[in-house]
Scaffold this motif. Structure first.
Motif, mmCIF file in Angstrom:
data_model
loop_
_atom_site.group_PDB
_atom_site.id
_atom_site.type_symbol
_atom_site.label_atom_id
_atom_site.label_comp_id
_atom_site.label_asym_id
_atom_site.label_seq_id
_atom_site.Cartn_x
_atom_site.Cartn_y
_atom_site.Cartn_z
ATOM 1 N N ASP A 41 -44.982 29.118 -53.772
ATOM 2 C CA ASP A 41 -44.162 28.459 -54.789
ATOM 3 C C ASP A 41 -42.987 29.355 -55.190
ATOM 4 O O ASP A 41 -43.078 30.582 -55.156
ATOM 5 C CB ASP A 41 -44.998 28.137 -56.030
ATOM 6 C CG ASP A 41 -46.096 27.117 -55.748
ATOM 7 O OD1 ASP A 41 -45.935 26.326 -54.806
ATOM 8 O OD2 ASP A 41 -47.107 27.125 -56.479
ATOM 9 N N ALA B 5 -42.853 15.723 -57.497
ATOM 10 C CA ALA B 5 -44.223 15.894 -57.983
ATOM 11 C C ALA B 5 -44.858 14.537 -58.229
ATOM 12 O O ALA B 5 -44.271 13.660 -58.862
ATOM 13 C CB ALA B 5 -44.220 16.716 -59.263
ATOM 14 N N THR C 265 -42.596 24.711 -53.225
ATOM 15 C CA THR C 265 -42.508 23.853 -54.411
ATOM 16 C C THR C 265 -41.810 24.615 -55.509
ATOM 17 O O THR C 265 -42.120 25.786 -55.771
ATOM 18 C CB THR C 265 -43.908 23.415 -54.866
ATOM 19 O OG1 THR C 265 -44.535 22.661 -53.822
ATOM 20 C CG2 THR C 265 -43.820 22.560 -56.139
ATOM 21 N N GLY D 261 -40.989 20.827 -59.738
ATOM 22 C CA GLY D 261 -42.063 20.023 -59.149
ATOM 23 C C GLY D 261 -41.732 19.475 -57.783
ATOM 24 O O GLY D 261 -42.628 19.019 -57.066
ATOM 25 N N ASP D 262 -40.462 19.495 -57.401
ATOM 26 C CA ASP D 262 -40.080 19.019 -56.066
ATOM 27 C C ASP D 262 -40.595 19.979 -54.998
ATOM 28 O O ASP D 262 -40.514 21.204 -55.156
ATOM 29 C CB ASP D 262 -38.555 18.911 -55.931
ATOM 30 C CG ASP D 262 -37.966 17.747 -56.709
ATOM 31 O OD1 ASP D 262 -38.746 16.887 -57.182
ATOM 32 O OD2 ASP D 262 -36.724 17.693 -56.841
ATOM 33 N N THR D 263 -41.103 19.418 -53.915
ATOM 34 C CA THR D 263 -41.501 20.213 -52.757
ATOM 35 C C THR D 263 -40.507 19.968 -51.630
ATOM 36 O O THR D 263 -40.264 18.813 -51.256
ATOM 37 C CB THR D 263 -42.914 19.842 -52.283
ATOM 38 O OG1 THR D 263 -43.852 20.158 -53.322
ATOM 39 C CG2 THR D 263 -43.289 20.609 -51.024
ATOM 40 N N THR E 193 -42.466 25.216 -46.199
ATOM 41 C CA THR E 193 -42.499 24.453 -47.443
ATOM 42 C C THR E 193 -42.469 25.377 -48.666
ATOM 43 O O THR E 193 -42.870 26.535 -48.610
ATOM 44 C CB THR E 193 -43.763 23.578 -47.536
ATOM 45 O OG1 THR E 193 -44.913 24.429 -47.636
ATOM 46 C CG2 THR E 193 -43.908 22.688 -46.330
ATOM 47 N N THR F 220 -39.491 20.708 -47.642
ATOM 48 C CA THR F 220 -40.127 21.032 -46.377
ATOM 49 C C THR F 220 -39.104 21.024 -45.253
ATOM 50 O O THR F 220 -38.358 20.055 -45.100
ATOM 51 C CB THR F 220 -41.243 20.028 -46.044
ATOM 52 O OG1 THR F 220 -42.237 20.062 -47.076
ATOM 53 C CG2 THR F 220 -41.894 20.353 -44.713
ATOM 54 N N GLN G 23 -40.128 15.946 -51.624
ATOM 55 C CA GLN G 23 -41.188 15.135 -52.218
ATOM 56 C C GLN G 23 -41.330 15.505 -53.687
ATOM 57 O O GLN G 23 -41.749 16.613 -54.013
ATOM 58 C CB GLN G 23 -42.513 15.347 -51.492
ATOM 59 C CG GLN G 23 -43.628 14.448 -52.001
ATOM 60 C CD GLN G 23 -44.841 14.465 -51.086
ATOM 61 O OE1 GLN G 23 -44.802 15.018 -49.997
ATOM 62 N NE2 GLN G 23 -45.930 13.858 -51.533
#
Length: 418
Positions: A170, A304, A409, A385-387, A407, A389, A302
């Motif tokens: 993270d 959260a 977050t 909160g966005d991931t 990846t 990739t 993506q």
């Protein structure tokens, strides 16, 4: 080249990221075991430390694989790299005579935790994608004209090796100084324009001493392998601090890499020429080798709690205007010593169409043009909160050379103690 068949059946699918043609190097652990070197094959990891312990592979008088990094193998040099790859392909090939001895040393990839695959000695990031440079010029200066030096040298800056982290780590939104438009004084606080940069990372596998120079061909031979690289960027912090000395805190909080080192040898069938130049490089940067690779890349986001990710961009590594070998040659040209484990970021990879832009700064045109995700949400920059990739693969005849995923977050900014 076509698919090389393995007795590890999961490696024989056209969709497999890690066929026998690939065999990328990583570091893994299972449960409470110590991290150690492994090689990905299909949906399995070949435990190199266990293989070495059993006497089934031997590289050096010292143990090379019972370590949480591949640097010791890199230091043995290109001839050993080649020998290792041939040995692995031979023992994992369909019909190999020693399958019964080797099979117990396979570990399901799904059961493993992946770690940093090498010790990063130094980290240098470049600015070598022409479309990205033109886009940034248009956004920041109102003109796509390139800086006078851009067509002559691979521009770069020295980053922080301590900020390089493995995929799945993270990233906290960074705090820093920025100066809002129209403000008389700068402010301090969490970045409001947090971005990513889609890049490839080249790993230096052999050193050159301080006070020496290397050719582009020598530089190419020094590169051990490649990873996906996301150079997280705080655009507002960077915009306030970067003149006159370049990026600092806006780039020092996180750089994510994929956990598997895809060897240069695995990518050889995918070499491709650098796009035509309008200006001839100076003689020390001239070379006859094709320094780029045909690697398809994409970025997904993506939010959260969202059930699906949105593809933000799709592009290709062959969009770059300078190869890693040219970057490495230029880096050493003033006598700078290069070390085993040095990491070179390619620079943001963008293509000519908006669908190929490699950063949110470009996709949202510095926040002026929000884009809509598949979830119906809109974005200009990354929200907590966005991931994000990154994925990439070189596509062959019935097989692919995959990199896995890179990846991260975004977590809220850290709070200073009262």
């Amino acid at each position: 080249m076509t698919l090389m068949k393995s007795w590890v059946t999961s490696a024989n699918s056209a969709d497999a990221l890690f066929p026998l043609n690939n065999l990328p190097y990583g570091v893994f652990s299972v449960g409470n075991d110590e991290p150690r070197c492994g090689v990905a094959i299909g949906d399995q990891i070949l435990d190199m430390a266990a293989l070495e312990e059993a006497g089934l592979i031997y590289l050096d008088e010292h143990r090379a694989f019972d370590l949480p990094f591949w640097n010791d193998v890199m230091e043995l040099g290109p001839a050993v790299w080649s020998k290792l790859r041939i040995s692995l392909q031979t023992m994992l090939a369909e019909g190999a005579p020693h399958k019964a001895a080797i099979e117990p040393h396979l570990v399901p990839l799904a059961d493993a935790t992946l770690h940093m695959p090498f010790l990063v000695a130094e980290y240098t990031d470049f600015y070598a994608g022409r479309q990205h440079a033109q886009n940034m010029g248009e956004i920041l200066r109102g003109s796509p004209d390139l800086p006078d030096n851009w067509l002559h040298i691979p521009i770069g800056y020295n980053g922080r090796a301590s900020s390089v982290v493995v995929s799945g780590t993270d990233i906290h939104r960074p705090n820093g100084q920025s100066k809002p438009i129209g403000a008389d004084m700068p402010i301090f606080g969490p970045s409001k324009r947090l971005d990513i940069e889609l890049e490839m990372g080249a790993i230096v596998g052999t050193a050159c001493e301080h006070g020496t120079v290397i050719t582009v061909e020598q530089a190419d031979a020094m590169i051990f392998g490649y990873v996906l690289l996301n150079d997280w960027s705080a655009r507002d912090i960077q915009g306030w601090e970067y003149q006159p000395l370049g990026p600092f805190q806006g780039k020092a909080f996180g750089t994510s890499i994929s956990p598997w080192i895809v060897t240069k040898a695995a990518l050889e069938p995918f070499r491709t020429a650098i796009p035509p130049r309008e200006t001839q490089l100076l003689p020390y940067l001239n070379s006859t080798i094709d320094g780029l690779f045909d690697i398809e890349l994409e970025v997904l986001i993506q939010p959260a709690g969202a059930g699906r990710a949105t593809v933000l961009t799709k592009t290709n590594y062959h969009r770059m205007s300078y190869s890693s070998a040219e970057q490495l040659c230029h880096h050493a040209s003033g006598g700078c010593g290069m070390s085993v484990g040095d990491l070179l970021g390619s620079g943001t990879i963008s293509g000519p169409d908006r669908s190929e832009y490699g950063s949110l700064m470009e996709l949202s045109w510095a926040g002026r043009d929000p884009f809509t995700l598949d979830t119906g949400e809109t974005r200009t920059f990354i929200e907590d909160g966005d991931t994000l990739t990154l994925r990439g693969a070189a596509k062959g005849d019935g097989y692919q050379i995959g990199f896995g995923t890179c990846t991260g977050t975004l977590l809220p900014a850290l709070k200073f103690p009262d």
